[in-house]
Design a protein around this motif. Structure first.
Motif, PDB file in Angstrom:
ATOM      1  N   GLU A 169      -3.670   3.183  -5.769  1.00 19.67           N
ATOM      2  CA  GLU A 169      -4.962   4.122  -5.867  1.00 19.67           C
ATOM      3  C   GLU A 169      -4.246   5.628  -5.517  1.00 19.67           C
ATOM      4  O   GLU A 169      -3.196   5.398  -4.691  1.00 19.67           O
ATOM      5  CB  GLU A 169      -5.761   3.888  -4.532  1.00 19.67           C
TER       6      GLU A 169
ATOM      7  N   SER B 293      -0.115  10.314  -7.368  1.00 24.26           N
ATOM      8  CA  SER B 293      -0.617   9.353  -8.107  1.00 24.26           C
ATOM      9  C   SER B 293       0.850   9.149  -8.930  1.00 24.26           C
ATOM     10  O   SER B 293       1.777   9.321  -8.591  1.00 24.26           O
ATOM     11  CB  SER B 293      -1.369   9.715  -9.175  1.00 24.26           C
TER      12      SER B 293
ATOM     13  N   THR C  91       0.915  -1.096   0.132  1.00 30.23           N
ATOM     14  CA  THR C  91       0.083  -0.002   0.101  1.00 30.23           C
ATOM     15  C   THR C  91       0.999   1.212   0.134  1.00 30.23           C
ATOM     16  O   THR C  91       2.037   1.432   0.577  1.00 30.23           O
ATOM     17  CB  THR C  91      -0.871  -0.020   1.444  1.00 30.23           C
TER      18      THR C  91
ATOM     19  N   THR D 272      -2.721   7.919   5.510  1.00 34.12           N
ATOM     20  CA  THR D 272      -3.556   7.521   4.373  1.00 34.12           C
ATOM     21  C   THR D 272      -4.481   8.563   4.602  1.00 34.12           C
ATOM     22  O   THR D 272      -4.972   9.069   5.524  1.00 34.12           O
ATOM     23  CB  THR D 272      -4.255   5.919   4.462  1.00 34.12           C
TER      24      THR D 272
END
Length: 184
Positions: A179, A163, A75, A87
């Motif tokens: 993501e 991103s 992640t 996050t």
């Protein structure tokens, strides 16, 4: 698969230094009293064979089959300068918290795995206030000077997107898409 699996292998009454461990499709190396098994290729199962050197000859002590699974995808997190992982689920983040922060790829607390990944690059998209975004590249896992300058000039609540995070490491060097991390 592709991970250094640390194993303890013991045979009652036989010193660990007298053990030999092997498996087709996997390599074993001794690390103190432990063994490190690294599965290579695409085997779905391996059979570990253990033998012992006793009285000048090698004697089979048994074998056991194990299912092989692929490592899960890590992640993406923002690692704050105090070491905390952030996050979007944790809520807002302050501009000051991004000073000294890095973008990391790790297994979260829910995974009982430790593997090394290195973030090679990421893209920071910052709202231009007119419905568009300005894209800025990184310096590896660190925010570039240009990114930090743009972040300092943001108004509270402005959307920021991290991103195109590229990483390498334990998962066979693959760059799988994460993501995007969305900051507000």
């Amino acid at each position: 698969r592709g991970y250094n699996n640390i194993m303890q292998i013991a045979v009652p009454g036989v010193s660990s230094t007298k053990l030999n461990v092997s498996a087709s499709g996997a390599s074993f190396t001794r690390n103190g009293d432990n063994w490190i098994c690294k599965v290579e290729g695409s085997a779905a199962e391996i059979t570990i064979n253990v033998s012992a050197n006793t009285d000048g000859r090698s004697v089979s002590m048994g074998s056991k089959s194990f299912r092989v699974r692929t490592l899960p995808t890590p992640t993406a997190f923002i690692k704050l300068s105090n070491g905390d992982l952030w996050t979007a689920a944790k809520g807002g983040i302050k501009k000051s918290q991004l000073d000294g922060a890095t973008v990391v790829a790790e297994y979260g607390e829910s995974e009982n795995l430790k593997a090394n990944f290195r973030v090679e690059s990421f893209e920071l998209s910052i709202s231009d206030g007119r419905g568009g975004f300005r894209k800025l590249g990184s310096n590896g896992n660190k925010f570039s000077d240009a990114q930090l300058q743009q972040l300092k000039n943001l108004r509270s609540g402005s959307p920021v997107i991290i991103s195109n995070i590229k990483y390498s490491g334990a998962k066979s060097g693959k760059n799988l898409p994460f993501e995007p991390l969305i900051l507000k």
